[in-house]
Design a protein around this motif. Structure first.
Motif, mmCIF file in Angstrom:
data_model
loop_
_atom_site.group_PDB
_atom_site.id
_atom_site.type_symbol
_atom_site.label_atom_id
_atom_site.label_comp_id
_atom_site.label_asym_id
_atom_site.label_seq_id
_atom_site.Cartn_x
_atom_site.Cartn_y
_atom_site.Cartn_z
ATOM 1 N N LEU A 1 -58.936 -0.623 55.150
ATOM 2 C CA LEU A 1 -58.010 0.427 54.751
ATOM 3 C C LEU A 1 -58.327 1.693 55.543
ATOM 4 O O LEU A 1 -59.482 1.936 55.912
ATOM 5 C CB LEU A 1 -58.133 0.714 53.254
ATOM 6 N N ARG A 2 -57.329 2.478 55.803
ATOM 7 C CA ARG A 2 -57.522 3.760 56.483
ATOM 8 C C ARG A 2 -58.509 4.621 55.690
ATOM 9 O O ARG A 2 -58.445 4.692 54.463
ATOM 10 C CB ARG A 2 -56.177 4.481 56.604
ATOM 11 N N ALA A 3 -59.429 5.257 56.385
ATOM 12 C CA ALA A 3 -60.471 6.053 55.737
ATOM 13 C C ALA A 3 -59.978 7.452 55.387
ATOM 14 O O ALA A 3 -59.052 7.976 56.014
ATOM 15 C CB ALA A 3 -61.704 6.137 56.629
ATOM 16 N N PHE A 4 -60.596 8.030 54.372
ATOM 17 C CA PHE A 4 -60.347 9.433 54.030
ATOM 18 C C PHE A 4 -61.644 10.015 53.493
ATOM 19 O O PHE A 4 -62.602 9.290 53.231
ATOM 20 C CB PHE A 4 -59.198 9.581 53.028
ATOM 21 N N ARG A 5 -61.693 11.315 53.339
ATOM 22 C CA ARG A 5 -62.939 11.970 52.933
ATOM 23 C C ARG A 5 -62.994 12.203 51.423
ATOM 24 O O ARG A 5 -61.960 12.375 50.776
ATOM 25 C CB ARG A 5 -63.126 13.294 53.680
ATOM 26 N N LEU A 6 -64.222 12.188 50.911
ATOM 27 C CA LEU A 6 -64.466 12.430 49.495
ATOM 28 C C LEU A 6 -65.178 13.763 49.320
ATOM 29 O O LEU A 6 -66.403 13.847 49.469
ATOM 30 C CB LEU A 6 -65.332 11.306 48.907
ATOM 31 N N PRO A 7 -64.447 14.841 49.037
ATOM 32 C CA PRO A 7 -65.096 16.144 48.892
ATOM 33 C C PRO A 7 -66.027 16.160 47.677
ATOM 34 O O PRO A 7 -65.617 15.851 46.562
ATOM 35 C CB PRO A 7 -63.917 17.108 48.701
ATOM 36 N N GLY A 8 -67.295 16.469 47.948
ATOM 37 C CA GLY A 8 -68.287 16.457 46.877
ATOM 38 C C GLY A 8 -69.095 15.179 46.848
ATOM 39 O O GLY A 8 -70.058 15.068 46.091
ATOM 40 N N GLY A 9 -68.716 14.209 47.674
ATOM 41 C CA GLY A 9 -69.490 12.966 47.766
ATOM 42 C C GLY A 9 -69.506 12.203 46.460
ATOM 43 O O GLY A 9 -68.464 11.839 45.907
ATOM 44 N N GLU A 10 -70.706 11.977 45.924
ATOM 45 C CA GLU A 10 -70.890 11.130 44.747
ATOM 46 C C GLU A 10 -70.100 11.613 43.538
ATOM 47 O O GLU A 10 -69.629 10.815 42.728
ATOM 48 C CB GLU A 10 -72.385 11.079 44.401
ATOM 49 N N ILE A 11 -69.921 12.919 43.409
ATOM 50 C CA ILE A 11 -69.203 13.451 42.245
ATOM 51 C C ILE A 11 -67.747 12.984 42.221
ATOM 52 O O ILE A 11 -67.111 12.910 41.165
ATOM 53 C CB ILE A 11 -69.291 14.999 42.202
ATOM 54 N N ALA A 12 -67.204 12.643 43.390
ATOM 55 C CA ALA A 12 -65.816 12.182 43.468
ATOM 56 C C ALA A 12 -65.615 10.860 42.732
ATOM 57 O O ALA A 12 -64.491 10.529 42.333
ATOM 58 C CB ALA A 12 -65.384 12.034 44.925
ATOM 59 N N VAL A 13 -66.691 10.093 42.564
ATOM 60 C CA VAL A 13 -66.589 8.829 41.820
ATOM 61 C C VAL A 13 -66.186 9.101 40.377
ATOM 62 O O VAL A 13 -65.488 8.309 39.751
ATOM 63 C CB VAL A 13 -67.926 8.059 41.877
ATOM 64 N N ARG A 14 -66.628 10.235 39.846
ATOM 65 C CA ARG A 14 -66.314 10.588 38.459
ATOM 66 C C ARG A 14 -65.086 11.484 38.342
ATOM 67 O O ARG A 14 -64.658 11.783 37.238
ATOM 68 C CB ARG A 14 -67.522 11.296 37.825
ATOM 69 N N GLU A 15 -64.550 11.915 39.499
ATOM 70 C CA GLU A 15 -63.387 12.797 39.472
ATOM 71 C C GLU A 15 -62.301 12.262 40.406
ATOM 72 O O GLU A 15 -62.277 12.587 41.597
ATOM 73 C CB GLU A 15 -63.779 14.220 39.879
ATOM 74 N N PRO A 16 -61.401 11.433 39.896
ATOM 75 C CA PRO A 16 -60.309 10.920 40.733
ATOM 76 C C PRO A 16 -59.535 12.024 41.454
ATOM 77 O O PRO A 16 -59.019 11.798 42.559
ATOM 78 C CB PRO A 16 -59.424 10.196 39.709
ATOM 79 N N ARG A 17 -59.466 13.203 40.882
ATOM 80 C CA ARG A 17 -58.751 14.312 41.523
ATOM 81 C C ARG A 17 -59.365 14.650 42.877
ATOM 82 O O ARG A 17 -58.649 15.056 43.799
ATOM 83 C CB ARG A 17 -58.746 15.543 40.614
ATOM 84 N N ARG A 18 -60.666 14.495 43.036
ATOM 85 C CA ARG A 18 -61.307 14.770 44.326
ATOM 86 C C ARG A 18 -60.936 13.706 45.357
ATOM 87 O O ARG A 18 -60.700 14.031 46.523
ATOM 88 C CB ARG A 18 -62.827 14.828 44.163
ATOM 89 N N ALA A 19 -60.900 12.433 44.919
ATOM 90 C CA ALA A 19 -60.457 11.385 45.836
ATOM 91 C C ALA A 19 -59.036 11.665 46.289
ATOM 92 O O ALA A 19 -58.689 11.491 47.470
ATOM 93 C CB ALA A 19 -60.541 10.023 45.153
ATOM 94 N N ALA A 20 -58.198 12.126 45.350
ATOM 95 C CA ALA A 20 -56.807 12.435 45.692
ATOM 96 C C ALA A 20 -56.721 13.578 46.702
ATOM 97 O O ALA A 20 -55.938 13.512 47.664
ATOM 98 C CB ALA A 20 -56.030 12.789 44.425
ATOM 99 N N ILE A 21 -57.519 14.622 46.509
ATOM 100 C CA ILE A 21 -57.504 15.754 47.441
ATOM 101 C C ILE A 21 -57.928 15.290 48.841
ATOM 102 O O ILE A 21 -57.310 15.658 49.850
ATOM 103 C CB ILE A 21 -58.431 16.888 46.943
ATOM 104 N N GLY A 22 -58.972 14.471 48.911
ATOM 105 C CA GLY A 22 -59.408 13.960 50.209
ATOM 106 C C GLY A 22 -58.356 13.106 50.873
ATOM 107 O O GLY A 22 -58.114 13.201 52.094
ATOM 108 N N LEU A 23 -57.683 12.265 50.097
ATOM 109 C CA LEU A 23 -56.634 11.397 50.629
ATOM 110 C C LEU A 23 -55.440 12.227 51.111
ATOM 111 O O LEU A 23 -54.914 12.014 52.221
ATOM 112 C CB LEU A 23 -56.200 10.430 49.522
ATOM 113 N N LEU A 24 -55.010 13.191 50.291
ATOM 114 C CA LEU A 24 -53.843 14.011 50.641
ATOM 115 C C LEU A 24 -54.134 14.915 51.836
ATOM 116 O O LEU A 24 -53.228 15.235 52.620
ATOM 117 C CB LEU A 24 -53.418 14.841 49.428
#
Length: 782
Positions: free
Chosen positions: A553-576
């Motif tokens: 899958l195309r890669a994207f960044r996870l702002p905050g690293g490990e904390i993004a696992v507990r915050e889907p909103r961070r994964a979304a920000i990195g993807l967007l």
């Protein structure tokens, strides 16, 4: 298409092979002739034989006839037989011409077999509830056909002196039973009665004795009725128990256990009561009533739920499934008979810790959680959690392998090098090879606490001692910071680092008995990639000891690293941010943007722009999180995988074949090999349009899942391997797995998925061990 694909549609397209391993009182009782008659009556081909480790069966035919064969084994088995353990797997056919009874197999290296803990048998249950029987109401009744095994054994051979029962000297009556070959308690090592065996006590919070024996059980039942939290010492550890009818009691347990929204398991007094609350198929009923007696994930009945459980949302918030089990020990049967209502029966621990097995330890560790402790004086040698299973594609899929299953081996055709595999970091389990078998441990848990890591080390030394194996090498994850990896490298043995997703795929291939070449689809949350980034949306071509990353899958960044696992909103920000760049931070209409303050957004922008603490990931699990946040389903998770689970549940049987747009980018060069990049951008932009157009979440989720299945089919077409193995935590998702398998079948591919070994990280150790063993064999041949 509905949420559940019809069995005929996906599994009756061709002949399958069903392998069944049965252990128990199944030799010398007419079991093989019975199997022969049943197989020939159903028109199945294959064979049955005896071995020192039980009766083994392979039958081939259509899926419906194989299902009937499996269901009828236990219902129609010879009267003098008893099934202690039955493990089954559906495999590719071999083309057997007829059915035959084969000669007994006495060949091969003899490896001692430790049976799992077995649920109480019907004969013992009759003894317990018979007022004229000397074991009337005795909670530790057992015989040679049932009772504790793995949880009490300290060393082999399996004799009473090598179990935790050695402290209890049998009375004359028990000794007579034990010595009589015609008695079903002949050589039953945990044999006991009220006169000479273990007993119950009810303790207060400080460990003071309030009552004993029958009065202890009645006192515990009264406390549960009153809404209090009772810690009950069972077979492999403690349960925390409350009245499932009381939302107040359930929420009190949540607060004390620090378990905000993760579902609780339920124990019901009877199958009939389960059927008033949940839909139960024939396969699910067999699972509930099986000797393994796992927690089974069942779909709730939407209309007219049983009034006794009016607080289902507090038990499993936002979840259309309930994890339910039946009582499996005499103690649980007696407690449930006294209560006659469902209870929450969750593991006796705090989050991320292993379950308590010792009453004195429990009083300390569960201080502030339990109000009372129902304990007994039979020591538990090792912790063994309840297993969890669900029915996927009409087959059993084990999601957590522990009581009833562990430590039964996964058999291979030839002997393997003596090797230890230390597994992953989450959902830890280890494996060890002995002869032609790989013994996979019980579920250990996440190695996040010192207690969990101590338990991990105990299990390893336990296995080495039990099976008298001295590993010559050790396999581990490629992640340098995992405790399991560090432990492996500190053993002093030759260490084989196995890439996380390769281990997933090899695990699936191994239990499905396919060598390769095959296309492996490994989708999960996190795994250390060969390039140092976080993988998790991988397509690997695996052949023997080698593999190639053919797509991702195309890669994207996870702002905050490990904390993004507990915050889907961070994964979304990195993807967007991958789509919109800095413009994203002007788009206030997007739900993930609204989930942050302006100050937080400014910080996120700097992190992404300067690539500070924002690792790259190709994770399918994080893609699920991001889409859940974009659809404003969940911005922060209370437990691992919550957003992805809720996205699956949102599908809610929407009959749609719709998909979003799919695009594969030009291949990239990675490790001197070409890897196709699957671009999710068109899909995400269309999801945003659907959200803005207020399309129902159920339809958005169905289209999203359908698109993921099309991604898998598109890569399979591009790579051209007929066999496709689906592994990783994302394939615990029933809709995704069934949809992908159905689509692969319709395109002429042969999909494989997990059955006896978990698709999540609990199955990693098996894959590590097999991959390392292949590497050792290949090197030795050079």
């Amino acid at each position: 298409m509905g949420h559940d694909i019809s069995q005929a549609e996906i599994t009756n397209v061709e002949s399958l092979r069903l392998r069944v391993a049965i252990r128990g009182a199944v030799q010398g009782v007419g079991f093989r002739p019975f199997v022969y008659r049943l197989a020939t009556e159903l028109g199945l081909t294959g064979w049955v034989n005896n071995s020192p480790q039980g009766v083994f069966i392979e039958v081939e035919g259509g899926k419906e006839r194989l299902d009937s064969f499996l269901l009828r084994i236990e219902k129609e088995k010879p009267p003098r037989s008893f099934v202690q353990s039955l493990e089954s797997s559906f495999l590719d056919p071999k083309g057997y011409p007829a059915f035959e009874i084969r000669e007994s197999d006495e060949s091969g290296e003899k490896v001692a077999l430790v049976l799992p803990d077995i649920s109480v048998c019907p004969d013992c249950l009759r003894d317990v509830f018979d007022p004229g029987n000397r074991r009337y109401l005795y909670p530790f009744t057992n015989c040679a056909n049932c009772g504790p095994r793995f949880s009490i054994i300290e060393a082999l051979p399996y004799d009473r002196a090598n179990t935790t029962m050695k402290r209890f000297v049998m009375c004359d009556e028990c000794s007579t039973e034990y010595a009589n070959p015609l008695d079903r308690r002949f050589h039953a090592q945990p044999n006991a009665c009220p006169k000479c065996g273990p007993h119950l006590e009810l303790w207060d919070k400080q460990g003071g004795v309030r009552s004993s024996r029958r009065q202890a059980l009645l006192g515990a039942a009264d406390a549960i009725r009153e809404g209090r939290v009772v810690a009950v010492k069972g077979l492999g550890g403690f349960h925390l128990v409350v009245d499932a009818r009381s939302g107040e009691a359930v929420n009190r347990l949540r607060d004390r256990k620090r378990r905000e929204e993760k579902p609780f398991a339920l124990m019901f007094p009877s199958l009939e009561m389960i059927k008033e609350v949940c839909d139960v198929s024939d396969v699910e009923e067999r699972l509930l009533l099986s000797p393994e007696s796992p927690i089974v994930l069942l779909k709730r009945i939407k209309t007219n739920p049983r009034p006794a459980i009016t607080h289902q949302q507090s038990i499993a918030p936002g979840n259309p499934y309930l994890g339910v089990m039946l009582p499996y020990t005499p103690l649980h049967h007696l407690l449930m008979a006294e209560l006659d209502f469902p209870i929450v029966a969750t593991s006796g621990n705090l989050s991320d810790e292993p379950i308590c097995i010792d009453e004195c330890e429990a009083v300390k560790r569960l201080d502030g959680v339990a109000d009372l402790f129902l304990i007994h004086d039979r020591p538990i040698a090792r912790h063994v959690d309840d297993s969890i299973a669900r029915v996927m594609m009409g087959r059993e899929m084990v999601l957590r392998r522990a009581r009833g299953y562990a430590p039964l081996p996964v058999h291979f055709g030839q002997g393997l090098p003596a090797c230890l595999a230390t597994g992953a970091h989450l959902k830890s389990a280890v494996a060890i090879s002995a002869g032609a078998g790989v013994f996979v441990s019980q579920h250990i848990g996440d190695l996040e606490t010192s207690q969990a890591f101590d338990a991990f080390k105990r299990v390893i030394s336990d296995f080495e001692r039990l099976y008298e194996v001295r590993p010559e090498s050790v396999a581990c994850d490629a992640h340098p910071d995992y405790l399991s990896t560090k432990f492996a490298e500190e053993t002093g043995l030759p260490a084989h680092r196995v890439q996380h997703h390769l281990a997933h795929v090899v695990s699936c291939m191994a239990e499905n008995e396919i060598e390769g070449p095959a296309l492996g689809v490994a989708w999960d949350g996190t795994g250390y990639g060969d390039d140092g980034t976080i993988w998790g949306g991988e397509f690997l071509r695996v052949d023997g000891g080698s593999y190639q990353r053919v797509a991702r899958l195309r890669a994207f960044r996870l702002p905050g690293g490990e904390i993004a696992v507990r915050e889907p909103r961070r994964a979304a920000i990195g993807l967007l941010y991958e789509i919109y760049g800095d413009e994203l931070f002007t788009m206030d209409g997007l739900a993930p943007m609204r989930a942050f303050t302006s100050q937080e957004r400014s910080l996120l922008k700097q992190m992404l722009k300067k690539r500070i603490n924002s690792p790259l990931t190709s994770s399918a699990g994080r893609l699920f999180d991001a889409v859940a946040a974009v659809a404003n389903l969940r911005q922060q998770a209370r437990f691992e995988g919550q957003a992805a689970m809720e996205l699956e549940f949102a599908v809610d049987e929407i009959p749609t074949e719709e998909t979003y747009s799919l695009r594969g980018a030009e291949p990239e060069m990675a490790n001197q090999q070409t890897a196709l990049v699957i671009d999710w951008q068109p899909m995400v932009m269309e999801i945003i349009d659907d959200v803005n157009d207020r399309l129902p979440l159920s339809r958005i989720s169905a289209k999203f899942h359908n698109t993921l299945a099309e991604m898998i089919v598109a890569v399979a077409r591009r790579i051209g391997e007929e066999r496709v193995a689906l592994s990783g935590g994302c394939f615990q998702n029933k809709y995704l797995t069934e949809r992908a398998a159905r689509r692969l079948q319709s395109e002429g591919f042969r999909p494989y998925w997990h059955q006896r070994v978990p698709p999540n990280d609990g199955g990693i150790a098996l894959g590590q061990l097999v991959a390392a063993a292949r590497s050792i064999v290949i090197r030795a041949a050079l």
